[in-house]
Motif scaffolding. Structure first.
Motif, PDB file in Angstrom:
ATOM      1  N   VAL A 101       0.829  -1.215   0.000  1.00 56.27           N
ATOM      2  CA  VAL A 101       0.000   0.000   0.000  1.00 56.27           C
ATOM      3  C   VAL A 101       0.863   1.264   0.000  1.00 56.27           C
ATOM      4  O   VAL A 101       0.382   2.340  -0.361  1.00 56.27           O
ATOM      5  CB  VAL A 101      -0.981   0.020   1.194  1.00 56.27           C
ATOM      6  N   ALA A 102       2.132   1.138   0.387  1.00 54.80           N
ATOM      7  CA  ALA A 102       3.048   2.272   0.254  1.00 54.80           C
ATOM      8  C   ALA A 102       3.467   2.461  -1.201  1.00 54.80           C
ATOM      9  O   ALA A 102       3.731   3.584  -1.641  1.00 54.80           O
ATOM     10  CB  ALA A 102       4.273   2.073   1.140  1.00 54.80           C
ATOM     11  N   SER A 103       3.511   1.359  -1.963  1.00 53.53           N
ATOM     12  CA  SER A 103       3.946   1.423  -3.357  1.00 53.53           C
ATOM     13  C   SER A 103       2.811   1.829  -4.290  1.00 53.53           C
ATOM     14  O   SER A 103       3.009   2.599  -5.227  1.00 53.53           O
ATOM     15  CB  SER A 103       4.511   0.069  -3.797  1.00 53.53           C
ATOM     16  N   VAL A 104       1.630   1.271  -4.057  1.00 52.33           N
ATOM     17  CA  VAL A 104       0.483   1.599  -4.899  1.00 52.33           C
ATOM     18  C   VAL A 104      -0.647   2.049  -3.976  1.00 52.33           C
ATOM     19  O   VAL A 104      -1.580   1.330  -3.669  1.00 52.33           O
ATOM     20  CB  VAL A 104       0.085   0.421  -5.826  1.00 52.33           C
ATOM     21  N   THR A 105      -0.511   3.287  -3.507  1.00 53.88           N
ATOM     22  CA  THR A 105      -1.324   3.830  -2.415  1.00 53.88           C
ATOM     23  C   THR A 105      -2.806   3.846  -2.731  1.00 53.88           C
ATOM     24  O   THR A 105      -3.636   3.674  -1.844  1.00 53.88           O
ATOM     25  CB  THR A 105      -0.866   5.270  -2.103  1.00 53.88           C
ATOM     26  N   ASN A 106      -3.168   4.040  -3.989  1.00 50.96           N
ATOM     27  CA  ASN A 106      -4.580   4.232  -4.323  1.00 50.96           C
ATOM     28  C   ASN A 106      -5.205   3.012  -4.988  1.00 50.96           C
ATOM     29  O   ASN A 106      -6.121   3.139  -5.791  1.00 50.96           O
ATOM     30  CB  ASN A 106      -4.740   5.460  -5.229  1.00 50.96           C
ATOM     31  N   SER A 107      -4.747   1.825  -4.647  1.00 53.00           N
ATOM     32  CA  SER A 107      -5.344   0.603  -5.173  1.00 53.00           C
ATOM     33  C   SER A 107      -6.511   0.167  -4.294  1.00 53.00           C
ATOM     34  O   SER A 107      -6.319  -0.262  -3.155  1.00 53.00           O
ATOM     35  CB  SER A 107      -4.303  -0.515  -5.259  1.00 53.00           C
ATOM     36  N   VAL A 108      -7.729   0.273  -4.815  1.00 52.75           N
ATOM     37  CA  VAL A 108      -8.914  -0.157  -4.070  1.00 52.75           C
ATOM     38  C   VAL A 108      -8.817  -1.645  -3.733  1.00 52.75           C
ATOM     39  O   VAL A 108      -9.110  -2.062  -2.607  1.00 52.75           O
ATOM     40  CB  VAL A 108     -10.188   0.129  -4.896  1.00 52.75           C
ATOM     41  N   ASP A 109      -8.390  -2.435  -4.700  1.00 59.71           N
ATOM     42  CA  ASP A 109      -8.324  -3.889  -4.481  1.00 59.71           C
ATOM     43  C   ASP A 109      -7.332  -4.246  -3.386  1.00 59.71           C
ATOM     44  O   ASP A 109      -7.624  -5.092  -2.536  1.00 59.71           O
ATOM     45  CB  ASP A 109      -7.928  -4.584  -5.789  1.00 59.71           C
ATOM     46  N   LEU A 110      -6.144  -3.623  -3.425  1.00 55.47           N
ATOM     47  CA  LEU A 110      -5.131  -3.973  -2.435  1.00 55.47           C
ATOM     48  C   LEU A 110      -5.559  -3.549  -1.031  1.00 55.47           C
ATOM     49  O   LEU A 110      -5.396  -4.306  -0.058  1.00 55.47           O
ATOM     50  CB  LEU A 110      -3.795  -3.329  -2.803  1.00 55.47           C
ATOM     51  N   TRP A 111      -6.129  -2.352  -0.890  1.00 53.48           N
ATOM     52  CA  TRP A 111      -6.597  -1.913   0.427  1.00 53.48           C
ATOM     53  C   TRP A 111      -7.743  -2.796   0.920  1.00 53.48           C
ATOM     54  O   TRP A 111      -7.823  -3.126   2.111  1.00 53.48           O
ATOM     55  CB  TRP A 111      -7.047  -0.447   0.365  1.00 53.48           C
ATOM     56  N   THR A 112      -8.625  -3.192   0.018  1.00 55.54           N
ATOM     57  CA  THR A 112      -9.735  -4.066   0.415  1.00 55.54           C
ATOM     58  C   THR A 112      -9.208  -5.409   0.897  1.00 55.54           C
ATOM     59  O   THR A 112      -9.654  -5.935   1.929  1.00 55.54           O
ATOM     60  CB  THR A 112     -10.702  -4.264  -0.773  1.00 55.54           C
ATOM     61  N   ASN A 113      -8.244  -5.963   0.177  1.00 55.70           N
ATOM     62  CA  ASN A 113      -7.654  -7.242   0.588  1.00 55.70           C
ATOM     63  C   ASN A 113      -6.915  -7.114   1.918  1.00 55.70           C
ATOM     64  O   ASN A 113      -7.004  -8.000   2.781  1.00 55.70           O
ATOM     65  CB  ASN A 113      -6.692  -7.748  -0.494  1.00 55.70           C
TER      66      ASN A 113
END
Length: 611
Positions: A101-113
């Protein structure tokens, strides 16, 4: 590396060595990286906490290198976190998620996971809620953020925090997003059963109540008469809820309008995630228009968020990094944010072969009075791109601005003397050096001396001779000095035609500039010289005496003329049997003289085709 073992069976180890060698040979090949990662994941039938230490270390190393190269691939961060969970447990997986999440801060999928993982592995609601709030800050404004908000609401339902659910919905109904209507219906339904103080801020509630009380007693029909009845507390609350509901409907209407305005652009986004393949031009145009729209709307948070979304999809496009930095620079007190944008672009995404972003970063740091850092950025580019003309010129100009003319000249001298700087770059830098003496120092004689002393070194340099000719053409003259200047210009043009090794088309173009000079500034005899040049430059080959002389081995026109007569009117190619035995192509010199690119030896000329 030859003795390094990746673990697994001998066959798996050999395959990984082969795939790793391919990655090292071509580190920009995404396909090679994918093959290597897949092979590492399948070691020993799938890694777990009982796998061999060698296999675990090798797989972690491959994932770390892969995601350092391509940090925006949210799906692989999820796979890496799952792998760490199966190998080392919760804490190791959390560390990977944090890196993700530091690398791709605005990924909805990654934050949801990540939040889903936290819900399943933690028993502290406050810790989980804190993570959800971090995620809401990073992805809450996304047009397709509904999976994240659904997961947040699901968590609050699990802990039966009804007031938290309503508070979340109260935030979401203001956000233009794909499923805004579904959230509003749920919000409106819950509002009917929530205390008044939760429905609106205190000041608005007070205003509504005051408006109702100021209206006076309600008028009711009693028989044949109208009677004024004082409002009870229940009546006031009922009226307030009606007004609050109308207020919420206005919010819904605004959100609906904002969503509709953005739908035009959102529906055209075909690839909202990162990939190494190029985007279609239509996709780039849509991002440009979408950014234009948000900038005009004037909401800083939404505009910044859209830029961040855009730069996931368009991470390899310099224009969007530069646009983001320029927009951010126009906002008040955002110096650190601008620096961060340039650093991300320079260190992760903009290739060193296209140094424009790095040069703009250097100009920004110079603006912030960090001159040494600006110079270091230039030097870092030159370490990887020795002899890069634009960077050297930029560094020389930077040095001149802060150290004077001599500092700039020293930059040019150092680069021209450097063995890492190629012949083509040195020629261009020599012309820039002369230009500096002319334009900045104002010394025409010193500039001319630089051109004259270096002309014999750079006979094949187009930039050198173009600058030399234009330098002489642009010198101011008078009736008294025009004759002297004419001799200088003519000498340069004669050198271009007779001594230089430029392609014929370049010589022709430069000669046209000289011919214009003859017509505009020439004397009585200029028409004769003009017509002679016109014949030589624009006439058929048979009347181009100077070109015949250059093609002849002995420099004589008659030699070329004799070959033309022997070979049916074409200047032909002198065939050296000894050179052919050495493997040399007899046509190479001809192609060079014509300024053309010779076909590779394994490509056969194609016959002409007619419709």
């Amino acid at each position: 590396m030859a003795d390094y073992s990746f673990g697994g069976t001998d066959e798996e180890n050999a395959e990984l060595k082969k795939l790793n060698a391919e990655v090292l040979e071509d580190p920009d090949s995404f396909e090679n990286w994918e093959k290597l990662v897949r092979a590492a994941e399948s070691l020993e039938g799938g890694l777990n906490r009982n796998s061999s230490p060698q296999s675990i270390v090798a797989t972690r190393d491959i994932y770390d290198r892969f995601l350092a190269k391509f940090p925006l691939l949210f799906g692989y961060w999820k796979k890496y976190a799952d792998l760490e969970f199966s190998i080392a447990g919760t804490e190791a997986a959390e560390l990977v998620y944090e890196r993700g999440v530091a690398s791709v801060t605005n990924s909805v999928d990654l934050w949801t996971n990540y939040c889903s993982f936290k819900v399943e592995t933690s028993h502290d609601p406050d810790v989980i809620r804190e993570l959800f709030e971090r995620g809401a800050t990073c992805v809450g404004l996304d047009f397709l953020a509904h999976p994240f908000w659904d997961k947040y609401l699901e968590f609050e339902e699990r802990v039966e925090a009804q007031e938290k659910i309503f508070a979340i919905l109260d935030r979401v109904v203001h956000i233009p997003m794909h499923q805004y209507a579904r959230y509003f219906e749920r919000f409106r339904h819950l509002a009917q059963h929530r205390p008044l103080q939760e429905l609106l801020p205190t000041d608005l509630l007070s205003q509504f109540r005051s408006d109702i009380e100021n209206e006076g007693p309600a008028t009711v029909q009693a028989g044949g008469q109208q009677v004024k009845a004082e409002r009870g507390e229940l009546e006031i609350e009922r009226e307030m809820r009606t007004r609050i509901d109308n207020f919420h409907l206005e919010i819904f209407s605004r959100t609906q309008t904002e969503t509709t305005k953005r739908w035009t652009y959102e529906s055209e986004i075909k690839r909202p995630y990162f990939h190494v393949t190029d985007l279609d031009e239509s996709q780039l145009v849509n991002w440009r228009k979408y950014l234009d729209f948000e900038e005009v709307e004037g909401d800083y948070s939404r505009t910044q968020f859209l830029y961040e979304r855009c730069l996931v999809t368009c991470a390899y496009y310099d224009e969007f990094w530069l646009r983001y930095a320029r927009w951010m620079l126009a906002q008040p007190d955002k110096e650190e944010e601008v620096r961060h944008i340039y650093q991300r672009a320079s260190m992760l995404y903009a290739p060193i072969s296209r140094p424009a972003v790095r040069l703009h970063y250097a100009y920004f740091e110079e603006m912030c009075e960090r001159v040494e850092l600006a110079k270091d950025i230039h030097q870092a580019v030159l370490i990887n791109l020795p002899g890069h003309i634009e960077t050297i010129v930029s560094l020389a100009n930077l040095s001149r601005r802060h150290g004077g003319l001599e500092a700039a000249i020293e930059v040019y001298k150092a680069q021209i003397e450097s063995p890492q700087c190629d012949h083509y770059a040195k020629a261009a830098l020599c012309a820039e050096w002369a230009r500096l003496l002319w334009k900045i120092k104002g010394s025409v004689d010193e500039a001319r001396k630089v051109f004259q002393q270096n002309a014999h070194w750079y006979l094949d340099s187009r930039p050198f001779w173009i600058n030399y000719l234009f330098f002489e053409l642009e010198q101011p003259t008078s009736a008294e000095t025009e004759a002297t200047q004419y001799k200088r210009i003519k000498q340069v043009h004669d050198d271009i035609r007779r001594k230089s090794q430029l392609p014929p088309l370049t010589i022709k173009d430069l000669s046209h500039y000289y011919m214009v000079y003859l017509l505009e500034r020439g004397t009585k005899g200029s028409a004769k010289e003009y017509m002679t040049l016109d014949r030589e430059i624009n006439g058929p080959f048979s009347v181009q005496a100077t070109m015949k002389q250059k093609l002849a081995e002995d420099g004589r026109e008659a030699t070329t003329q004799r070959r033309m007569m022997m070979e049916n009117g074409h200047p032909g190619v002198e065939v050296d049997e000894a050179a052919i035995r050495r493997g040399e192509n007899p046509y190479t010199k001809y192609y060079q003289q014509q300024g053309e690119q010779q076909l590779p030896s394994d490509i056969q000329p194609q016959p002409l085709r007619f419709p």
